[in-house]
Design a protein around this motif. Structure first.
Motif, PDB file in Angstrom:
ATOM      1  N   LEU A  30      48.311  30.459  57.132  1.00 29.57           N
ATOM      2  CA  LEU A  30      46.900  30.051  57.170  1.00 29.57           C
ATOM      3  C   LEU A  30      46.031  31.067  56.451  1.00 29.57           C
ATOM      4  O   LEU A  30      46.278  32.277  56.536  1.00 29.57           O
ATOM      5  N   SER A  31      45.027  30.545  55.748  1.00 28.80           N
ATOM      6  CA  SER A  31      44.093  31.425  55.048  1.00 28.80           C
ATOM      7  C   SER A  31      42.657  31.018  55.415  1.00 28.80           C
ATOM      8  O   SER A  31      42.306  29.825  55.330  1.00 28.80           O
ATOM      9  N   PHE A  32      41.851  32.014  55.834  1.00 35.00           N
ATOM     10  CA  PHE A  32      40.453  31.762  56.211  1.00 35.00           C
ATOM     11  C   PHE A  32      39.522  32.594  55.336  1.00 35.00           C
ATOM     12  O   PHE A  32      39.917  33.652  54.813  1.00 35.00           O
TER      13      PHE A  32
ATOM     14  N   ILE B 122      38.390  27.573  57.150  1.00 35.88           N
ATOM     15  CA  ILE B 122      39.794  27.620  56.694  1.00 35.88           C
ATOM     16  C   ILE B 122      39.866  27.239  55.213  1.00 35.88           C
ATOM     17  O   ILE B 122      39.210  26.288  54.774  1.00 35.88           O
ATOM     18  N   ASN B 123      40.656  27.977  54.448  1.00 38.32           N
ATOM     19  CA  ASN B 123      40.804  27.710  53.007  1.00 38.32           C
ATOM     20  C   ASN B 123      42.065  26.913  52.683  1.00 38.32           C
ATOM     21  O   ASN B 123      42.043  26.018  51.841  1.00 38.32           O
TER      22      ASN B 123
ATOM     23  N   ILE C  65      42.604  21.421  62.099  1.00 37.23           N
ATOM     24  CA  ILE C  65      42.138  22.800  62.284  1.00 37.23           C
ATOM     25  C   ILE C  65      40.746  22.981  61.685  1.00 37.23           C
ATOM     26  O   ILE C  65      39.913  23.732  62.207  1.00 37.23           O
ATOM     27  N   LYS C  66      40.476  22.276  60.581  1.00 40.47           N
ATOM     28  CA  LYS C  66      39.183  22.442  59.899  1.00 40.47           C
ATOM     29  C   LYS C  66      38.019  21.984  60.780  1.00 40.47           C
ATOM     30  O   LYS C  66      36.896  22.507  60.677  1.00 40.47           O
TER      31      LYS C  66
ATOM     32  N   LEU D  35      46.384  25.776  54.144  1.00 41.49           N
ATOM     33  CA  LEU D  35      47.462  25.772  55.129  1.00 41.49           C
ATOM     34  C   LEU D  35      48.766  25.434  54.408  1.00 41.49           C
ATOM     35  O   LEU D  35      48.815  24.457  53.644  1.00 41.49           O
TER      36      LEU D  35
ATOM     37  N   PHE E 183      48.931  34.761  59.185  1.00 39.92           N
ATOM     38  CA  PHE E 183      47.517  34.697  58.788  1.00 39.92           C
ATOM     39  C   PHE E 183      47.314  35.574  57.549  1.00 39.92           C
ATOM     40  O   PHE E 183      47.714  36.736  57.534  1.00 39.92           O
TER      41      PHE E 183
ATOM     42  N   PHE F 159      45.895  20.499  58.626  1.00 44.18           N
ATOM     43  CA  PHE F 159      44.758  21.143  57.952  1.00 44.18           C
ATOM     44  C   PHE F 159      43.440  20.489  58.384  1.00 44.18           C
ATOM     45  O   PHE F 159      42.454  21.171  58.696  1.00 44.18           O
TER      46      PHE F 159
ATOM     47  N   ARG G 295      39.677  36.556  61.447  1.00 44.23           N
ATOM     48  CA  ARG G 295      39.884  35.902  62.734  1.00 44.23           C
ATOM     49  C   ARG G 295      40.236  36.967  63.759  1.00 44.23           C
ATOM     50  O   ARG G 295      41.027  37.878  63.504  1.00 44.23           O
TER      51      ARG G 295
ATOM     52  N   TYR H  88      37.734  25.167  62.893  1.00 42.97           N
ATOM     53  CA  TYR H  88      37.432  26.376  62.115  1.00 42.97           C
ATOM     54  C   TYR H  88      37.099  25.962  60.676  1.00 42.97           C
ATOM     55  O   TYR H  88      37.972  25.905  59.793  1.00 42.97           O
TER      56      TYR H  88
END
Length: 437
Positions: free
Chosen positions: A405-407, A380-381, A373-374, A383, A436, A370, A411, A377
């Motif tokens: 994954l939640s954004f 990102i909310n 990736i943050k 993982l 996603f 997490f 994406r 991106y």
């Protein structure tokens, strides 16, 4: 309405002629010729069923057995004051019991199998339920015998009261010189005998079977005294058996409750529990860290809270106990059993530890992913990282890893491809499933 309801429970209208009932029971009392050979073969079948632990074979033997005949004869003779029938019933009961014990002992002496399976063990510790089964089974048997509508009750009673298996188990105890098995099983057989005879006696008096009187008043009085003496001798043990079994059953329940609620120590697990209601003793064997004397004393004090103040509590613990047991050749079997339990517990603990390590590893790895990736991106909310199984139509499941994954924003397909490839490389798992949200 009440009269109609009461009428449904009346049985005297369906009662068979008394002479027919007595003749029917009298015929089943004698053990000679066919009856004796049927009993011997039934004992062989029941012993074989116990030997190979087959419930179906044991039930078949109980259906064949004519053992209830003399027992019902005893109850009937006492109920109608028939001294000759009583003598004949007791004599044939002893003959049948002796033949059954001799046959089962011979079978187990010749049999190459001598393990005490569950079907044998179940007949060595009578409890209050055995008393109730014998009593109600005996009531059903004599009422069916006394009725014109006999139906198929007698075979069911033969199965329920289970006279054959205890006798065969007693023979097993004699053959293997394990007198604990003999006494426990023969005790169960006596319980069944007493309560079936008692049920027959009660029913004959309730149905008002005619009382027999001898021509000579002195002989008649003497016969009645003998009959009532036997009644008292029958009832007193039954009261004792019933009370004793109720007390034993209560002790076992309280002891199990005590062990479940109180007998717990940190860093220890219970290997074996032995509750002896006759000796009023509780023996617990633990594996793990040493249990200090203060904790054992505190546990012993709690016995009073469970109404077990007169019970003795023994705590065995650790490998020192196993070593002591191994040093005694008489207890080698117990040592092997405890070692087996200990190894099983260790295997179970190792499996649980492996699961905990895997979960902790996934938690740490998920947090690391997490954070990485943050940095690329920031929107990102969340993982989610989890192990799973991939099931397909070929019914073979394949282990895999799932990542969800939640954004905040959407994406693009290019970004999704980059993230998925990066995760597969990072986790070194090409079977990775990425979702996603």
């Amino acid at each position: 309405m009440n009269n109609a309801l009461i009428e449904k429970f009346r049985i005297r209208q369906e009662k068979e002629d008394v002479s027919v009932i007595i003749e029917s029971i009298d015929k089943g009392v004698v053990f000679k010729g066919t009856n004796l050979w049927v009993l011997i073969f039934a004992i062989f079948i029941a012993s074989l069923g116990l030997n190979v632990n087959s419930t179906a074979v044991i039930i078949g033997a109980m259906l064949i057995s004519p053992l209830m005949g003399p027992i019902m004869g005893i109850g009937l003779a006492v109920g109608i004051n028939d001294l000759p029938l009583l003598r004949k019933s007791i004599y044939n009961y002893c003959v049948a019991t002796g033949a059954a014990l001799a046959t089962s002992t011979l079978f187990f002496l010749l049999s190459p199998l001598d393990d005490a399976h569950s079907e044998i063990l179940a007949r060595t510790s009578p409890n209050i339920y055995d008393v109730l089964i014998a009593l109600f089974g005996g009531l059903a048997g004599i009422i069916a015998t006394s009725s014109k509508q006999k139906g198929n009750v007698i075979p069911g009673v033969a199965i329920a009261t289970a006279l054959m298996p205890p006798l065969c188990t007693a023979g097993y105890g004699l053959a293997t010189l394990q007198f604990y098995f003999f006494t426990g099983a023969f005790y169960l057989f006596i319980i069944n005998t007493v309560f079936i005879a008692l049920a027959t006696f009660i029913t004959t008096r309730f149905l008002k079977f005619p009382f027999k009187h001898l021509p000579d008043k002195k002989a008649d009085t003497r016969a009645q005294r003998i009959i009532w003496g036997i009644v008292i001798l029958t009832i007193l043990p039954s009261i004792y058996f019933g009370y004793d079994l109720v007390q034993q059953d209560k002790f076992v329940k309280k002891a199990n409750q005590f062990v479940e609620l109180e007998a717990k120590f940190p860093n220890d697990y219970l290997l074996q529990k032995n509750i002896d209601p006759k000796k009023k003793s509780i023996t617990l064997t633990y594996g793990g860290a040493e249990i200090v004397k203060e904790d054992i004393a505190r546990l012993q004090q709690k016995l009073k809270s469970f109404d077990l103040g007169n019970a003795s509590l023994e705590i065995n613990q650790g490998f020192a106990y196993l070593a002591a047991v191994k040093g005694n050749t008489e207890n080698n079997e117990q040592a092997e059993r405890l070692n087996f339990i200990l190894k099983a517990k260790e295997t179970e603990l190792q499996a649980l530890q492996h699961k905990m390590d895997s979960l902790q590893q996934f938690n740490a790895q998920g947090r690391q992913l997490f954070d990485e990736i943050k940095t690329q991106y920031p929107d990102i909310n969340s993982l989610v990282l989890s192990a799973g199984n991939d099931f397909k139509s070929d019914t073979i499941s394949r282990p895999t890893v799932l990542v969800a994954l939640s954004f905040s924003g959407k994406r693009s397909s290019t970004d999704k491809g980059k993230i998925e490839n990066w995760l597969k490389t990072r986790l070194r798992n090409n079977a990775l499933k990425v979702y996603f949200q």
